[in-house]
Design a protein around this motif. Structure first.
Motif, short mmCIF file in Angstrom:
data_model
loop_
_atom_site.label_atom_id
_atom_site.label_comp_id
_atom_site.label_asym_id
_atom_site.label_seq_id
_atom_site.Cartn_x
_atom_site.Cartn_y
_atom_site.Cartn_z
N UNK A 94 3.87 -63.79 -10.55
CA UNK A 94 4.85 -64.45 -9.69
C UNK A 94 6.06 -63.57 -9.45
N UNK A 95 6.70 -63.76 -8.28
CA UNK A 95 7.88 -62.99 -7.92
C UNK A 95 9.15 -63.58 -8.53
N UNK A 96 10.22 -62.79 -8.44
CA UNK A 96 11.49 -63.18 -9.05
C UNK A 96 11.97 -64.54 -8.55
N UNK A 97 12.03 -64.71 -7.25
CA UNK A 97 12.58 -65.94 -6.70
C UNK A 97 11.70 -67.14 -7.03
N UNK A 98 10.38 -66.94 -7.02
CA UNK A 98 9.47 -68.02 -7.41
C UNK A 98 9.76 -68.50 -8.82
N UNK A 99 10.13 -67.59 -9.69
CA UNK A 99 10.35 -67.92 -11.09
C UNK A 99 11.71 -68.59 -11.32
N UNK A 100 12.68 -68.24 -10.50
CA UNK A 100 14.04 -68.75 -10.71
C UNK A 100 14.32 -70.03 -9.94
N UNK A 101 13.75 -70.18 -8.75
CA UNK A 101 14.08 -71.29 -7.86
C UNK A 101 13.93 -72.67 -8.52
N UNK A 138 22.21 -64.31 -14.97
CA UNK A 138 23.34 -64.78 -14.16
C UNK A 138 23.02 -66.11 -13.49
N UNK A 139 21.78 -66.29 -13.04
CA UNK A 139 21.39 -67.56 -12.41
C UNK A 139 21.48 -68.71 -13.40
N UNK A 140 21.08 -68.47 -14.65
CA UNK A 140 21.16 -69.52 -15.66
C UNK A 140 22.61 -69.85 -15.99
N UNK A 141 23.46 -68.83 -16.06
CA UNK A 141 24.88 -69.10 -16.28
C UNK A 141 25.46 -69.94 -15.15
N UNK A 142 25.13 -69.58 -13.93
CA UNK A 142 25.66 -70.29 -12.77
C UNK A 142 25.23 -71.75 -12.76
N UNK A 143 24.01 -72.02 -13.24
CA UNK A 143 23.48 -73.37 -13.23
C UNK A 143 23.71 -74.12 -14.54
N UNK A 144 24.41 -73.49 -15.48
CA UNK A 144 24.72 -74.11 -16.78
C UNK A 144 23.44 -74.51 -17.51
N UNK A 145 22.48 -73.59 -17.53
CA UNK A 145 21.22 -73.77 -18.24
C UNK A 145 21.20 -72.79 -19.41
N UNK A 146 20.89 -73.28 -20.60
CA UNK A 146 20.86 -72.41 -21.78
C UNK A 146 19.59 -71.56 -21.79
#
Length: 282
Positions: A94-101, A138-146
């Motif tokens: 899977x690609x980066x965005x698929x994994x983060x979205x 950085x995406x996890x920090x922005x979304x307040x996910x540990x």
């Protein structure tokens, strides 16, 4: 307030990407199956459920619609306050965005953060290059996910320490040691002790052993003060040649082992205190 020193967090890893119904018919595929087993694991004593999703044929997926249906079904159990941990991997392809979205849209309390690239199962490469790890952190920090920092070998601990220093990861961190995956460190108590001693002070940690390493690593983890991960993603058996009937059965055994040691399975709210999670209300 309860004495958290006597509490241990149990995470149920429900299906992963590789185990199939051919290996054990209890492996869940559909959102309905995964959510039902998540609920049963919570009833059995799990504070956290670790979620992957599958296509109808059992192949791994990162389809947002499947993630959304699964998470919505878990959250629809009104009496269930289980913490949700969504994978950031799902498959090697899977690609980066698929994994983060899905993480950014569904806002689980935790998400896996595999802290390095691995020669997975001696068959392929599980890619987690620096650019992706920086983007994900950085995406996890922005979304307040540990981040649940998954550790398959020692270099991944040092990668995580690097990203703590550069601000991609923020202390205190939570580490999930996974031993026994082909391509990573083997399931020995010596390896567990070594990795645990590398983890930065102030961090929380859990461990699991794959397949036959499941019980030895769980026993050692309890003795060393760590938290537990069990489930059909990691181990399909209750004993040699005897398949587990469900994820909940594996959770029940883990809870029983804690009780033998004078400990208790943490509730979801206690897990949030121990791991420093932000409870999400929807």
């Amino acid at each position: 307030m309860s004495d958290l020193s006597k509490k241990r967090v149990i995470t149920a890893a429900l299906c992963g990407s590789w185990a199939t119904k051919d290996m054990n018919p209890a492996v869940p595929y559909s959102p309905a199956e995964i959510a039902q087993q998540a609920y049963e694991c919570w009833q059995a004593g799990a504070a956290i459920v670790h979620v992957h999703v599958r296509n109808a044929d059992g192949t791994p997926s990162t389809d947002y619609a499947l993630y959304k249906e699964t998470v919505d079904r878990i959250r629809a159990y009104k009496d269930c306050d289980v913490c949700i941990n969504i994978t950031s991997s799902g498959s090697v392809d899977f690609g980066d965005e698929e994994r983060i979205y899905p993480l950014q849209q569904l806002l689980p309390e935790l998400a896996s953060y595999d802290a390095g690239t691995l020669n997975w199962q001696h068959r392929t490469v599980f890619m987690n290059p620096p650019a992706f790890l920086e983007k994900l952190g950085l995406a996890l920090q922005e979304s307040n996910i540990k981040p649940e920092i998954e550790i398959f070998d020692a270099g991944m601990v040092y990668n995580a320490i690097h990203y703590m220093k550069t601000g991609i990861l923020k202390a205190p961190c939570h580490f999930q040691i996974v031993l026994g995956c082909a391509g990573g460190m083997t399931s020995t108590v010596e390896n567990l002790v070594y990795l645990k001693n590398l983890i930065p002070e102030g961090s929380t940690w859990a461990a699991c052993g794959i397949s036959s390493g499941h019980l030895p690593i769980m026993s050692a983890t309890i003795a060393m003060g760590g938290h537990l991960r069990v489930g059909l993603e990691d181990n399909l058996y209750m004993s040699r040649g005897v398949l587990a009937k469900s994820n909940a059965q594996l959770v029940e055994r883990a809870r029983h082992m804690l009780e033998i040691h004078g400990l208790e399975a943490a509730t979801p709210d206690e897990a949030r205190q121990i791991y420093g999670l932000t409870r999400k209300v929807f």
